[in-house]
Design an enzyme around this catalytic site. Structure first.
Site, PDB file in Angstrom:
ATOM      1  N   CYS A  40      -6.982  -6.460  -6.463  1.00 46.18           N
ATOM      2  CA  CYS A  40      -6.402  -5.892  -5.311  1.00 46.18           C
ATOM      3  C   CYS A  40      -5.946  -6.761  -4.305  1.00 46.18           C
ATOM      4  O   CYS A  40      -5.395  -6.221  -3.361  1.00 46.18           O
ATOM      5  CB  CYS A  40      -7.785  -5.153  -4.864  1.00 46.18           C
ATOM      6  N   HIS A  41      -6.017  -8.335  -4.699  1.00 48.10           N
ATOM      7  CA  HIS A  41      -5.298  -9.170  -3.480  1.00 48.10           C
ATOM      8  C   HIS A  41      -3.873  -9.258  -3.822  1.00 48.10           C
ATOM      9  O   HIS A  41      -3.359  -9.500  -2.752  1.00 48.10           O
ATOM     10  CB  HIS A  41      -6.115 -10.655  -3.936  1.00 48.10           C
ATOM     11  N   TYR A  72       0.896  -1.086  -0.143  1.00 48.63           N
ATOM     12  CA  TYR A  72       0.072  -0.022   0.009  1.00 48.63           C
ATOM     13  C   TYR A  72       0.862   1.148   0.086  1.00 48.63           C
ATOM     14  O   TYR A  72       0.531   2.237  -0.657  1.00 48.63           O
ATOM     15  CB  TYR A  72      -0.933  -0.081   1.187  1.00 48.63           C
ATOM     16  N   ASN A 121     -13.403  -1.066  -3.736  1.00 51.10           N
ATOM     17  CA  ASN A 121     -13.078  -1.135  -5.207  1.00 51.10           C
ATOM     18  C   ASN A 121     -14.123  -1.987  -5.704  1.00 51.10           C
ATOM     19  O   ASN A 121     -14.612  -2.916  -5.458  1.00 51.10           O
ATOM     20  CB  ASN A 121     -12.064  -2.369  -5.356  1.00 51.10           C
ATOM     21  N   GLU A 132      -1.487 -17.732  -7.559  1.00 47.89           N
ATOM     22  CA  GLU A 132      -0.658 -17.420  -8.430  1.00 47.89           C
ATOM     23  C   GLU A 132       0.716 -17.595  -8.047  1.00 47.89           C
ATOM     24  O   GLU A 132       1.987 -17.090  -8.836  1.00 47.89           O
ATOM     25  CB  GLU A 132      -0.909 -15.917  -8.294  1.00 47.89           C
TER      26      GLU A 132
END
Length: 103
Positions: A56-57, A25, A49, A83
Site C-alpha cells: 500500500c506504500h 488513489y 489494510n 525501491e
DNA sequence: ATAAGGGCACCGC
DNA sequence: CGCGGTGCCCTTA
C-alpha cells in the site's frame, strides 16, 4: 478481478503494482469504475489494510505528494526510497516516470 | 499558497 | 435493519 468487496478489489490492484512504480488513489478508484469521490473509500481501505503483503506504500496522492501512512509518513518514504524512488520533501521527484497506470 | 467543502464504502451501535 | 462516524483524498475559492 472483481470478486469480493470494494476493499478486496483495492487490495488486488495494489498487489498488481510493480516494484519501483507508484500509482494514485484516484487512479485506483477510476479503475474500479466507480464515480464520485471513491478515492476516499480507497484511502480507508488502505488504511485498514489487514494484508501485510499488500504494498500500500506504492499508492500516493495524485499531485505527486507521498500522502499519509498508517505507520507514519516517514516509514512510507523510507519504503519508497528503498525501491529506487526519488523523494524530496515528501514529494516524488520522478513521479511522471515512475507512475503506473492500470490501463 | 492556504482553507474549506464535498460524497463513497465499511463497521459498530 | 438503519444511521452516523471514519479516512493513506481531491477540487475549488
Amino acid at each position: 478481478m472483481k470478486k469480493g468487496t470494494f476493499f478486496e478489489d483495492v487490495y488486488s490492484l495494489c498487489k498488481k503494482i510493480p516494484k519501483g512504480r507508484v500509482t494514485t488513489y484516484k487512479e485506483i478508484g477510476r479503475k474500479l469504475g466507480r464515480k464520485g469521490q471513491v478515492y476516499r473509500a480507497v484511502g480507508v481501505a488502505l488504511n485498514r489494510n489487514p494484508y501485510k503483503s499488500v504494498p500500500c506504500h506504492r499508492v500516493v496522492l495524485s499531485n505527486g505528494r507521498v500522502g499519509g501512512f498508517a505507520r507514519g509518513v516517514a516509514a512510507k518514504i523510507k519504503l519508497l526510497k528503498s525501491e529506487g524512488l526519488l523523494i524530496r520533501k515528501d514529494k516524488i521527484v520522478d513521479f511522471d516516470e515512475k507512475f503506473f497506470s492500470f490501463e
